[in-house]
Scaffold this active site. Sequence first.
Site, PDB file in Angstrom:
ATOM      1  N   HIS A 315       0.902  -1.306   0.072  1.00  0.00           N
ATOM      2  CA  HIS A 315      -0.020   0.078  -0.064  1.00  0.00           C
ATOM      3  C   HIS A 315       0.964   1.361  -0.084  1.00  0.00           C
ATOM      4  CE1 HIS A 315      -2.912  -3.082   2.292  1.00  0.00           C
ATOM      5  NE2 HIS A 315      -3.385  -2.790   0.851  1.00  0.00           N
ATOM      6  N   PHE A 469       4.194   0.185   5.014  1.00  0.00           N
ATOM      7  CA  PHE A 469       4.719  -0.894   5.926  1.00  0.00           C
ATOM      8  C   PHE A 469       4.044  -2.195   5.708  1.00  0.00           C
ATOM      9  CE2 PHE A 469       5.785   2.605   9.186  1.00  0.00           C
ATOM     10  CZ  PHE A 469       6.285   3.371   8.129  1.00  0.00           C
ATOM     11  N   HIS A 470       3.471  -2.421   4.498  1.00  0.00           N
ATOM     12  CA  HIS A 470       2.586  -3.695   4.170  1.00  0.00           C
ATOM     13  C   HIS A 470       3.125  -4.652   3.127  1.00  0.00           C
ATOM     14  CE1 HIS A 470      -1.015  -1.135   6.076  1.00  0.00           C
ATOM     15  NE2 HIS A 470      -0.015  -1.722   6.974  1.00  0.00           N
ATOM     16  N   GLU A 471       4.455  -4.664   3.034  1.00  0.00           N
ATOM     17  CA  GLU A 471       5.131  -5.452   2.055  1.00  0.00           C
ATOM     18  C   GLU A 471       4.572  -6.940   1.840  1.00  0.00           C
ATOM     19  OE1 GLU A 471       6.725  -4.012   4.637  1.00  0.00           O
ATOM     20  OE2 GLU A 471       8.308  -2.704   3.880  1.00  0.00           O
TER      21      GLU A 471
END
Length: 535
Positions: A315, A469-471
Amino acid sequence: MARTSHITEDRELVTDVPRPVYDFIVCGGGTSGSVVARRLADVPEVSVLLLEAGGSDRVESVTDATRWMSNIGSERDWGFSAQPSRSLRGRAPALPMGKVLGGGSSVNASVWARGHRVDFDSWAEETGDPGWSYASVRDVYRRVEGWTGPADPRRGTGGPLRIALPEDPVPVAAALARAASATGIPAVGDLNADPMESGCGCGFPNLAVGPGHARVSIAATYLHPAMGRPNLDIVLRAEVTRLRLSGSRVTGVEFVSRGRAHTVSAAEEVIVSLGAINTPKLLMLSGLGDQAELAALGIPGVVDLPGVGKNFQDHILLAGCIWEYRIPEAPRNNAAEFAIFARSDPSLPGPDLMPVLDELPLASEATALRYDVPVGADSAWTLAPGLARPASRGSVRLAGTDPFAPPLIDAGYLRAEEDMRALEHCVELCREIGNSAEVEPFVKREVMPGPLGRAELRDFIRDAAGSYFHETCTAKMGRDEMSVVDASLRVHGIEGLRVADGSVMPTITSGNTMAPCVVIGERAADLIKAGQGIG
């Protein structure tokens, strides 16, 4: 190998490994890995080893949910960065990932977002397994949730994870909800109810937080109660460097802990739960990946899996649309007590926008140079535009054969034109809400971006874009040639190996990814137990 005597009172092993062979080895003690290790250890007759590269989660910056931002850039962050990108005007955004027991659940903003119905139904279609459908995973959510908010039969109340609404949120959050409602985005009491089944909504996020702002991490919930069991060993500061194989079967792992190399065997399975950056890295170092790319690095190939490291998704969060407070207000709870799920196009099946309130001035290194940004966490608030369903794709590649070298990460941000158009819409939506009459009592001035022409707006977006921070998605499950694992999370072409973390997502879920990673861990444990005939 003799059992070590160097253990803490909680049985977190700090040196050596007590056994040469375990039934199951779980690589990575993050959100999914913590769940898998605990659920397997619930079977008394099996032995489980959990290897975590980071340290203990028993530190105040982890246990106090209000201090989560202090972990970014600390020893509890892997410190990854994307490669410089033309689509970001040469910028190389940071990609924080948790390096501590509990992984991201120990350092994130504690937001519990289930993901939208269309997300999971698309996973079920891609894998051919209805077990990944929204109806099925909703049952998993109900099993693990201890929801304290408004009663709803879709929510679970007896599970181990306490999920609550923020206590006494900052007043601007309620004003933003009223303003968003005026634009046609309904304010709701539970963002994990109707908005995750329909299309839009705004309100206070669900938080994995207990009384007194105590973080409800997955490590604290799943692992701490199981520490001391004779069939579960947890080794910290243990970085896995390679999978050991015999032909097409994984037989164990190699890892380094506190400067010493170790080899441990797995009698049944190895489960890789290292996250969307380190999972493909380990697979490629072990000969599993695009064989041409591995051969160029001198890595002997084992199985040709061209999808390893591809399909990177995240995201995008813009830093951001900022307003200076009329009267300073200190952040509360997780400092992110309001969120929106909305569509940039009414024809979309689900929300593609996810702006969030950050209760401090959130600027990028580029936008901070261009605008007069107030100093101090209580001086300003940010309604940060966010992209929930990115069309852009990136990749993770090896930089070389050194297992301790960070990989080369192409985040792919803003490569797809539809992502830019969606974020243009999102910036204007945030500005409309932030400059509304409902929010005016909390505004001294709009700090940025202010009214912009289209070209200027696009430049602002490229300067402000960064990671939520949503890898995820770099070892996706499915049935096509780019899939890495099947519907049961078994790596194609290899026996004794599964992947269970956010990397297996075919597409990223709408909302923060901690909750879906718990589902992945729960599903993985159920599938392993069923396959092994245990539990």
